[in-house]
Design a protein around this motif. Structure first.
Motif, PDB file in Angstrom:
ATOM      1  N   PRO A  13       0.839  -1.198   0.000  1.00  0.00           N
ATOM      2  CA  PRO A  13       0.000   0.000   0.000  1.00  0.00           C
ATOM      3  C   PRO A  13       0.876   1.251   0.000  1.00  0.00           C
ATOM      4  CG  PRO A  13       0.229  -0.817   2.236  1.00  0.00           C
ATOM      5  CD  PRO A  13       1.028  -1.756   1.350  1.00  0.00           C
ATOM      6  N   ARG A  14       0.269   2.388  -0.263  1.00  0.00           N
ATOM      7  CA  ARG A  14       0.969   3.664  -0.155  1.00  0.00           C
ATOM      8  C   ARG A  14       1.093   4.005   1.323  1.00  0.00           C
ATOM      9  NH1 ARG A  14      -0.587   9.216  -1.832  1.00  0.00           N
ATOM     10  NH2 ARG A  14      -2.754   8.530  -1.697  1.00  0.00           N
ATOM     11  N   VAL A  15       2.293   4.410   1.749  1.00  0.00           N
ATOM     12  CA  VAL A  15       2.514   4.751   3.164  1.00  0.00           C
ATOM     13  C   VAL A  15       2.977   6.201   3.246  1.00  0.00           C
ATOM     14  CG1 VAL A  15       3.832   4.216   5.265  1.00  0.00           C
ATOM     15  CG2 VAL A  15       3.189   2.364   3.697  1.00  0.00           C
ATOM     16  N   LEU A  16       2.336   6.996   4.099  1.00  0.00           N
ATOM     17  CA  LEU A  16       2.794   8.364   4.340  1.00  0.00           C
ATOM     18  C   LEU A  16       3.176   8.502   5.812  1.00  0.00           C
ATOM     19  CD1 LEU A  16       0.087  10.378   2.326  1.00  0.00           C
ATOM     20  CD2 LEU A  16       2.457   9.907   1.635  1.00  0.00           C
ATOM     21  N   VAL A  17       4.379   9.026   6.045  1.00  0.00           N
ATOM     22  CA  VAL A  17       4.842   9.222   7.420  1.00  0.00           C
ATOM     23  C   VAL A  17       4.250  10.525   7.938  1.00  0.00           C
ATOM     24  CG1 VAL A  17       6.890   9.634   8.848  1.00  0.00           C
ATOM     25  CG2 VAL A  17       6.935   7.877   7.044  1.00  0.00           C
ATOM     26  N   VAL A  18       3.817  10.501   9.200  1.00  0.00           N
ATOM     27  CA  VAL A  18       3.166  11.682   9.749  1.00  0.00           C
ATOM     28  C   VAL A  18       3.553  11.842  11.223  1.00  0.00           C
ATOM     29  CG1 VAL A  18       1.039  10.349  10.206  1.00  0.00           C
ATOM     30  CG2 VAL A  18       0.910  12.822   9.997  1.00  0.00           C
ATOM     31  N   ASP A  19       3.715  13.083  11.640  1.00  0.00           N
ATOM     32  CA  ASP A  19       4.096  13.367  13.020  1.00  0.00           C
ATOM     33  C   ASP A  19       2.930  13.016  13.953  1.00  0.00           C
ATOM     34  OD1 ASP A  19       6.078  15.836  14.582  1.00  0.00           O
ATOM     35  OD2 ASP A  19       4.388  14.831  15.537  1.00  0.00           O
ATOM     36  N   PRO A  20       3.167  12.167  14.984  1.00  0.00           N
ATOM     37  CA  PRO A  20       2.055  11.756  15.841  1.00  0.00           C
ATOM     38  C   PRO A  20       1.458  12.898  16.667  1.00  0.00           C
ATOM     39  CG  PRO A  20       4.143  10.912  16.701  1.00  0.00           C
ATOM     40  CD  PRO A  20       4.433  11.512  15.349  1.00  0.00           C
ATOM     41  N   ARG A  21       2.218  13.955  16.905  1.00  0.00           N
ATOM     42  CA  ARG A  21       1.695  15.038  17.739  1.00  0.00           C
ATOM     43  C   ARG A  21       1.131  16.191  16.924  1.00  0.00           C
ATOM     44  NH1 ARG A  21       5.106  12.303  20.786  1.00  0.00           N
ATOM     45  NH2 ARG A  21       6.717  12.892  19.325  1.00  0.00           N
ATOM     46  N   SER A  22       1.832  16.558  15.830  1.00  0.00           N
ATOM     47  CA  SER A  22       1.259  17.635  15.008  1.00  0.00           C
ATOM     48  C   SER A  22       1.286  17.205  13.541  1.00  0.00           C
ATOM     49  CB  SER A  22       1.989  18.954  15.249  1.00  0.00           C
ATOM     50  OG  SER A  22       3.250  18.916  14.681  1.00  0.00           O
ATOM     51  N   ARG A  47     -12.630   4.771  -0.040  1.00  0.00           N
ATOM     52  CA  ARG A  47     -11.527   3.813   0.132  1.00  0.00           C
ATOM     53  C   ARG A  47     -11.108   3.734   1.603  1.00  0.00           C
ATOM     54  NH1 ARG A  47     -11.335   1.681  -5.116  1.00  0.00           N
ATOM     55  NH2 ARG A  47      -9.629   0.487  -4.209  1.00  0.00           N
ATOM     56  N   LEU A  48     -10.104   2.873   1.871  1.00  0.00           N
ATOM     57  CA  LEU A  48      -9.702   2.557   3.243  1.00  0.00           C
ATOM     58  C   LEU A  48      -8.371   3.196   3.619  1.00  0.00           C
ATOM     59  CD1 LEU A  48     -10.487  -1.286   3.218  1.00  0.00           C
ATOM     60  CD2 LEU A  48     -11.987   0.611   3.892  1.00  0.00           C
ATOM     61  N   VAL A  49      -8.320   3.791   4.793  1.00  0.00           N
ATOM     62  CA  VAL A  49      -7.083   4.381   5.307  1.00  0.00           C
ATOM     63  C   VAL A  49      -6.748   3.728   6.646  1.00  0.00           C
ATOM     64  CG1 VAL A  49      -5.952   6.484   6.127  1.00  0.00           C
ATOM     65  CG2 VAL A  49      -7.527   6.597   4.178  1.00  0.00           C
ATOM     66  N   ALA A  50      -5.559   3.135   6.742  1.00  0.00           N
ATOM     67  CA  ALA A  50      -5.109   2.618   8.040  1.00  0.00           C
ATOM     68  C   ALA A  50      -4.448   3.762   8.780  1.00  0.00           C
ATOM     69  CB  ALA A  50      -4.135   1.460   7.839  1.00  0.00           C
ATOM     70  N   LEU A  51      -4.921   4.005   9.998  1.00  0.00           N
ATOM     71  CA  LEU A  51      -4.373   5.143  10.743  1.00  0.00           C
ATOM     72  C   LEU A  51      -4.121   4.777  12.207  1.00  0.00           C
ATOM     73  CD1 LEU A  51      -7.166   5.968  12.257  1.00  0.00           C
ATOM     74  CD2 LEU A  51      -7.522   7.435  10.306  1.00  0.00           C
ATOM     75  N   PRO A  52      -3.175   5.527  12.823  1.00  0.00           N
ATOM     76  CA  PRO A  52      -2.844   5.231  14.216  1.00  0.00           C
ATOM     77  C   PRO A  52      -3.925   5.749  15.149  1.00  0.00           C
ATOM     78  CG  PRO A  52      -1.677   7.187  13.496  1.00  0.00           C
ATOM     79  CD  PRO A  52      -2.398   6.663  12.292  1.00  0.00           C
ATOM     80  N   LEU A  96      -4.307   3.410   1.787  1.00  0.00           N
ATOM     81  CA  LEU A  96      -3.283   4.331   2.293  1.00  0.00           C
ATOM     82  C   LEU A  96      -3.015   3.975   3.746  1.00  0.00           C
ATOM     83  CD1 LEU A  96      -1.585   6.981   2.088  1.00  0.00           C
ATOM     84  CD2 LEU A  96      -3.646   8.225   2.795  1.00  0.00           C
ATOM     85  N   VAL A  97      -1.731   4.009   4.141  1.00  0.00           N
ATOM     86  CA  VAL A  97      -1.361   3.760   5.542  1.00  0.00           C
ATOM     87  C   VAL A  97      -0.674   5.013   6.069  1.00  0.00           C
ATOM     88  CG1 VAL A  97       0.003   2.333   7.128  1.00  0.00           C
ATOM     89  CG2 VAL A  97      -1.041   1.282   5.098  1.00  0.00           C
ATOM     90  N   LEU A  98      -1.153   5.546   7.192  1.00  0.00           N
ATOM     91  CA  LEU A  98      -0.470   6.668   7.832  1.00  0.00           C
ATOM     92  C   LEU A  98       0.438   6.107   8.920  1.00  0.00           C
ATOM     93  CD1 LEU A  98      -3.312   9.349   8.189  1.00  0.00           C
ATOM     94  CD2 LEU A  98      -1.763   8.882   6.264  1.00  0.00           C
ATOM     95  N   ASP A  99       1.727   6.401   8.808  1.00  0.00           N
ATOM     96  CA  ASP A  99       2.723   5.870   9.748  1.00  0.00           C
ATOM     97  C   ASP A  99       3.111   6.955  10.743  1.00  0.00           C
ATOM     98  OD1 ASP A  99       4.881   4.869  11.121  1.00  0.00           O
ATOM     99  OD2 ASP A  99       6.052   4.344   9.329  1.00  0.00           O
ATOM    100  N   ALA A 100       2.624   6.813  11.994  1.00  0.00           N
ATOM    101  CA  ALA A 100       2.965   7.791  13.039  1.00  0.00           C
ATOM    102  C   ALA A 100       3.738   7.118  14.164  1.00  0.00           C
ATOM    103  CB  ALA A 100       1.695   8.460  13.560  1.00  0.00           C
TER     104      ALA A 100
END
Ligand code: TXA
Ligand code: MG
Length: 339
Positions: free
Chosen positions: A5-14, A31-36, A172-176
């Motif tokens: 899947p597409r992975v986007l890195v994201v800051d867990p606090r901001s 569609r589906l987004v995996a998020l923390p 899409l996966v958001l990686d925090a």
């Protein structure tokens, strides 16, 4: 191999606004987004759109009668999805939201029955994780989000776990980074005469009791091997690929690992800190924190690692028989069930 899947890195606090609006756009397309979240990673979709919800069930291979948790921003957002909102729901929401508490209430008719597994109740929670909140806010709608794993599998506490489990089934996966609690929310049914814990989780029964003294903490269900009161919840759950065995003491865990290893199986051994260390040729040892919260935070990660290491069996020294350990004890017992 699974397509990625597409992975986007994201800051867990901001969280970066561009990443957040991209995630909202993916959701808006159905569609589906995996998020923390603060508990585990969730597989999110628009809760008010039946075809988005259907995609969640398909991606997880989850039977359609297993109800999903709907994630909102706050108590107002929850009330809008409930047919009735008991005083006890307000008291618990005010004490623990945003946070890892899920409330089961009567479902409002505007919410399609499919998201509730066909039932009349609905499970609602307001997560505290900044990324989950930012995505719900940008979308402007509630999201349904079960843990982002295949049916009955280990829950993910990192984005890498999600990618390994779901591949491109998540759009899409958001990686925090790693989740804070590492274990799922506590599910409490507030419809009856007393509030009842359906699934022990990140918020302890002791903390809940401070708000609802008459709480039914579900001791009977935790102590027995009966299927949970939650609908569609079979006994086997939260399970690694390797067969998980529970041992009553560290000594028993060691000797059972040694026996399995002697029979030619590669073995994972999970113990708590302060137990004496063993090293053995084909035994991979994981030592987890001795406190319940620290242990819960590390458990799924350790089981994922042992699966990745290719062990054929995992022996775990069982949790202490204390209320603070109920959530962990529940997950270990369910993970140890055979198909
Ligand atoms: O921490 C969590 O709760 C995570 C994160 C992503 O928020 N989500 C999660 O969802 O664990 P899931 O679908 O893996 O587990 C949902 C749990 C199950 O035990 C299910 O039986 C229970 O909530 N549940 C959901 N809807 C329910 C309902 N209407 N009545 C009773 N139990 C319900
Ligand atoms: Mg789950």
């Amino acid at each position: 191999m699974e397509p990625l899947p597409r992975v986007l890195v994201v800051d867990p606090r901001s969280p970066d606004a561009r990443v957040v609006s991209e995630a909202a756009a993916v959701l808006r397309r159905g569609r589906l987004v995996a998020l923390p979240t603060e508990t585990v990673y969730g597989l999110a979709a628009r809760a008010l759109d039946p075809s988005s919800v259907a995609r969640i069930f398909a991606a997880k291979g989850r039977p359609t009668h297993h109800p999903l948790i709907v994630h909102v921003l706050d108590e107002d957002g929850a009330r809008a999805l409930a047919a009735s909102w008991p005083a006890r729901a307000s008291a618990l929401a005010q004490a623990f939201w945003p946070g890892p508490l899920t409330l089961v209430v009567e479902r409002a008719p505007r919410l399609d029955a499919a998201v509730a597994g066909g039932g009349d109740s609905i499970a609602l929670r307001a997560p505290s994780h900044a990324v989950a909140r930012a995505v719900i806010e940008a979308l402007g709608e509630p999201v349904a989000a079960p843990s982002a794993n295949r049916y009955q599998g280990l829950s993910p506490t990192t984005a890498a776990h999600v990618v390994k489990e779901l591949g491109a089934a998540a759009d899409l996966v958001l990686d925090a980074g790693p989740c804070h609690a590492g274990i799922e929310s506590t599910v409490v049914d507030v419809r009856g005469a007393t509030a009842r814990v359906l699934r022990p989780g990140a918020i302890s029964s002791a903390a809940l009791r401070a708000v609802v003294p008459e709480l039914d903490a579900g001791a009977a269900a935790v102590a027995s091997s009966a299927p949970r009161a939650s609908p569609g919840m079979g006994l086997r759950h939260y399970a690694p690929r390797a067969q998980l065995h529970l041992a009553a003491s560290v000594e028993a865990a060691r000797s059972q690992s040694a026996e399995l290893a002697a029979g030619g199986t590669r073995v994972g051994l999970v113990v708590r800190e302060a137990s004496k260390q063993t090293t053995g040729g084909s035994i991979v040892v994981r030592v987890l924190p001795a406190d319940a919260e620290g242990y819960a935070r590390a458990l799924y990660g350790a089981l994922h690692e042992l699966d990745d290491a290719g062990v054929g069996a995992i022996v775990v020294h069982e949790a202490p028989a204390e209320e603070a350990w109920w959530a962990v004890a529940d997950r270990l017992r369910r993970a140890s069930q055979r198909e």
